[in-house]
Design an enzyme around this catalytic site. Structure first.
Site, PDB file in Angstrom:
ATOM      1  N   GLU A 186      36.972 -31.165   0.446  1.00 21.87           N
ATOM      2  CA  GLU A 186      36.501 -30.720  -0.855  1.00 21.87           C
ATOM      3  C   GLU A 186      34.974 -30.629  -0.875  1.00 21.87           C
ATOM      4  OE1 GLU A 186      38.220 -32.968  -4.030  1.00 21.87           O
ATOM      5  OE2 GLU A 186      40.249 -32.346  -3.507  1.00 21.87           O
ATOM      6  N   GLY A 220      42.057 -38.028  -7.380  1.00 23.52           N
ATOM      7  CA  GLY A 220      42.773 -37.574  -8.564  1.00 23.52           C
ATOM      8  C   GLY A 220      42.029 -37.793  -9.863  1.00 23.52           C
ATOM      9  N   GLY A 221      40.697 -37.886  -9.779  1.00 28.16           N
ATOM     10  CA  GLY A 221      39.909 -38.069 -10.992  1.00 28.16           C
ATOM     11  C   GLY A 221      39.862 -39.494 -11.493  1.00 28.16           C
ATOM     12  N   HIS A 244      38.325 -34.548 -15.247  1.00 27.87           N
ATOM     13  CA  HIS A 244      38.057 -34.536 -13.803  1.00 27.87           C
ATOM     14  C   HIS A 244      39.320 -34.299 -12.987  1.00 27.87           C
ATOM     15  CE1 HIS A 244      34.119 -35.910 -14.894  1.00 27.87           C
ATOM     16  NE2 HIS A 244      34.576 -37.054 -15.368  1.00 27.87           N
ATOM     17  N   ARG A 260      45.979 -35.738   2.972  1.00 28.90           N
ATOM     18  CA  ARG A 260      47.383 -35.539   2.606  1.00 28.90           C
ATOM     19  C   ARG A 260      47.588 -34.085   2.219  1.00 28.90           C
ATOM     20  NH1 ARG A 260      46.428 -34.940  -2.799  1.00 28.90           N
ATOM     21  NH2 ARG A 260      44.864 -36.297  -3.744  1.00 28.90           N
ATOM     22  N   LYS A 305      34.580 -43.411   0.506  1.00 32.27           N
ATOM     23  CA  LYS A 305      33.643 -42.301   0.346  1.00 32.27           C
ATOM     24  C   LYS A 305      32.307 -42.554   1.020  1.00 32.27           C
ATOM     25  CE  LYS A 305      35.547 -40.165  -3.809  1.00 32.27           C
ATOM     26  NZ  LYS A 305      36.773 -40.946  -3.941  1.00 32.27           N
ATOM     27  N   LYS A 344      31.487 -42.810  -9.001  1.00 35.81           N
ATOM     28  CA  LYS A 344      32.799 -42.543  -8.410  1.00 35.81           C
ATOM     29  C   LYS A 344      33.308 -43.758  -7.655  1.00 35.81           C
ATOM     30  CE  LYS A 344      33.249 -38.500  -6.339  1.00 35.81           C
ATOM     31  NZ  LYS A 344      32.943 -37.333  -5.477  1.00 35.81           N
ATOM     32  N   HIS A 349      34.169 -26.409  -7.836  1.00 37.65           N
ATOM     33  CA  HIS A 349      34.929 -27.297  -6.967  1.00 37.65           C
ATOM     34  C   HIS A 349      35.724 -26.400  -6.017  1.00 37.65           C
ATOM     35  CE1 HIS A 349      37.642 -31.053  -6.519  1.00 37.65           C
ATOM     36  NE2 HIS A 349      37.993 -30.175  -5.597  1.00 37.65           N
TER      37      HIS A 349
END
Length: 712
Positions: free
Chosen positions: A312, A201-202, A272, A329, A153, A195, A245
């Protein structure tokens, strides 16, 4: 394009024709290359519904599919669907679905030219993508460099900022010390989002609302990230209050082309993680939609992206948006995009992986109608959405058609395994506008009936029927904000429904009695009668039913005409009806004081299940005391495992004093971290499991001293 233009504005039929026309144009454009397609066999390195989803498109294209499976999935749906299937190890995913060398060996043995990773597992694993390339197997996904750059990230934020994509304020540096992260959180200002750098996937994601809770949340996020991604590096971001989101589907090819296929709103989440998605985003103007799409294409081109990907964004109440991450993906929720664009993104993946160009130019991709996807999970929404496992004793679904898709990897009789994600299916619906699609979603959810384990279907119905959801006022804090309306106190079941349950039980008994009589040589046996005389109570009987914990007594009188008089307290009802077979299901058609209704009837394990068009009911049958289990007071004397899982961390030892709610240990189960807390204040007598041990569901994890021992 002429057909699409001619049909514009003609409602649902015209919309369907436009979507079909998109698919026709794609087929015509690719027809000349399909015969020389270089991919004739693919291996799907995944399981469940996504493996089945990929196989359906492969079969449509004439491409053979190879399944891999763990020992737990030997009899699963994706294994049955595949042309070939190979066992790759024991149930734990680290020894099977994450075992790269085993999967590549199967690709070699089966002569598969390409591997589709699905989502999760190895889908965003740089090393796996590189190993495929080294061994001459096509990885159906982006180049490993794009996975690496977007998977970290901190790196992705830097690339996006340089590419002119708006990013949210945060810290993405290499100094991972507690003090450094805490200082940056203070600088950014609470609340902050913690994060995992390699998250998804949370997983590895926590919100710290104040400095006081920062370190506890940081440690929890690190543990989960280490377990999920083998990397506990963290980043800190400003938490946008009540954000939306919103994500954009992008697609790139090996010729430098990239397009966007509009946005999806995935705001309504728990833990999440997404629970319901829709496309396009409600209330988003064409101008914001265009800017979102163009920003997403910038993001894709910045890393030379190939294949299906999702960019996102966090969106605030003024529709300002900021890059959050890129999923390199195919997304779980890709079907809603397919429904509004008339495309098959898995087919696009296979063709682009084979070197073909994206089939449509940006201006040729049409947005039509509205689509919803509801994720149906084996979980208990009333227990903090605790995931569960177990057999699907009864499973019936709405019929699939052009406007309704059921993406699943399980059948009636299959088991939702404790080893994997608890998702049972995705219900996807399309209609010409949002309100029509929402009606279709609720109608279809009522037809999705499951017995054998807890599901979130009733919660999805409550959510999709909430006035604020209907109005499109969605954000990531939706469930906590509307908690009381979404989780109303359980009301007593109406007496009319209790009577229908009693009728269903009596008629089911009659069916069994009639079957016994037909097979018996003794036609005069009292067991061959179902009139009430069989049990020697002169055409009357008393049924005791359970409405939750409450016992409801129903006095039943058998009438000569085959009807029944039922009395509950001071209310009397005239009841008649019959059981009908519809496919593999039993339906109860009943008349209660002249009001006729129809419901699906399932009787299993001392529970009567009634599924009505407008709701459902579960009515229990009391178990005799001599058959009931020993008192369930174990939870009062200690803490038990909510499900089968692995003990990750233990916080207490014998002799420790704890207060109610104190953390006792952390368990990992069904890909989630669960904190086990003290059910009461007391002194720890014994800890039964150490870190790394496997605990079965309901196993006593921690025992408390009894009150007499504590007082001495």
């Amino acid at each position: 394009m002429a057909l699409a233009a001619a049909e514009r504005g003609r409602g649902c039929l015209g919309a369907l024709r436009r979507l079909q026309w998109n698919q026709v144009r794609i087929f015509v454009k690719w027809a000349s290359t399909i015969g020389g397609h270089s991919i004739g066999k693919i291996l799907i390195a995944n399981r469940g519904e996504i493996a089945c989803r990929v196989m359906r498109t492969a079969k449509k294209m004439g491409v053979k599919s190879v399944a891999v499976y763990s020992e737990a999935d030997r009899n699963s749906m994706h294994v049955a669907m595949a042309d070939e299937a190979y066992c790759i190890g024991p149930p734990p995913s680290q020894q099977s679905y994450l075992a790269m060398e085993k999967i590549l060996q199967v690709a070699k043995v089966s002569a598969a030219q390409a591997i589709h990773p699905g989502y999760g597992f190895l889908s965003e694993n740089t090393e796996f993508a590189e190993l495929c390339k080294q061994q001459g197997v096509i990885f159906i996904g982006p180049p490993s460099s794009a996975i690496r750059d977007m998977g970290i990230k901190s790196t992705s934020k830097a690339i996006m900022s340089a590419a002119g994509v708006p990013v949210v304020e945060g810290y993405h540096g290499e100094d991972q010390s507690d003090e450094c992260l805490k200082e940056h959180a203070r600088r950014i200002g609470y609340p902050v989002m913690i994060k995992a750098v390699r998250g998804g996937g949370g997983k590895g994601m926590r919100i710290a609302h104040s400095e006081k809770e920062f370190l506890d949340q940081l440690e929890s996020a690190r543990r989960e990230a280490k377990k999920s991604f083998n990397d506990d590096a963290m980043l800190i971001e400003k938490f946008v209050d009540n954000p939306r989101h919103v994500e954009v589907q992008v697609f790139g090819d090996q010729h430098g082309n990239a397009v966007y296929l509009f946005e999806r709103d995935c705001s309504v989440q728990r833990r999440h993680q997404k629970i319901i998605e829709e496309a396009p985003g409600p209330g988003i103007s064409p101008e914001v939609r265009r800017r979102l799409g163009e920003a997403a294409v910038k993001a894709a081109k910045a890393v030379n992206y190939v294949g299906a990907g999702t960019v996102e964004f966090i969106m605030d109440s003024q529709h300002n948006f900021y890059f959050m991450e890129m999923n390199t993906r195919l997304q779980v929720e890709h079907p809603v995009t397919e429904m509004i664009t008339g495309t098959d993104l898995v087919e696009w993946q296979l063709r682009v992986a084979a070197g073909e160009k994206i089939p449509l130019r940006q201006e040729e991709i049409l947005l039509q109608g509205h689509a919803f996807e509801a994720r149906i999970y084996a979980e208990d929404p009333n227990n903090n959405f605790m995931p569960g496992a177990g057999p699907l004793l009864h499973l019936s679904t709405p019929p699939a058609d052009r406007f309704t898709r059921i993406e699943t990897g399980v059948r009636q009789g299959d088991e939702v395994s404790v080893h994997y994600d608890p998702m049972i299916a995705k219900l996807v619906v399309w209609a010409e506008d949002r309100q029509a699609a929402l009606r279709k979603l609720r109608y279809s959810l009522h037809q999705y009936n499951i017995v054998g384990l807890s599901t979130n279907i009733d919660f999805l119905l409550s959510l999709s029927g909430h006035p604020q959801f209907e109005a499109g006022n969605v954000h990531t804090n939706f469930i906590p904000q509307h908690h009381d309306e979404l989780f109303p106190a359980k009301k007593a079941t109406p007496h009319e429904v209790m009577c229908q349950a009693a009728l269903g039980l009596i008629l089911k008994e009659k069916m069994l009695t009639d079957a016994f009589r037909d097979q018996s040589d003794d036609k005069f046996s009292p067991f061959a009668s179902s009139t009430g005389r069989r049990i020697n109570i002169c055409y009357t009987r008393k049924l005791s039913l359970l409405d939750g914990e409450n016992v409801v007594d129903v006095a039943v009188s058998y009438n000569q005409d085959g009807s029944y008089k039922m009395q509950i307290q001071d209310q009397t009802f005239l009841i008649s009806g019959e059981i009908l077979k519809e496919g593999d299901s039993l339906c109860l058609r009943s008349s209660v004081n002249g009001t006729v209704s129809k419901s699906k009837l399932v009787i299993l394990d001392n529970i009567i299940y009634l599924f009505f068009p407008e709701g459902s009911a579960q009515i229990g049958l009391p178990v005799p005391k001599y058959l009931s289990a020993v008192s369930s007071g174990a939870e009062q004397s200690g803490a038990v495992a909510p499900m089968t899982g692995t003990v990750e961390k233990v916080f207490v030892k014998a002799g420790d004093k704890v207060q109610i709610g104190d953390p006792l240990m952390v368990m990992i189960a069904m890909k989630m971290e669960h904190t086990i807390r003290a059910p009461k204040a007391g002194v720890i007598k014994k800890v039964n499991f150490q870190e790394g041990a496997q605990a079965n569901r309901h196993a006593p994890l921690v025992e408390f001293m009894d009150e007499e021992a504590e007082s001495k």
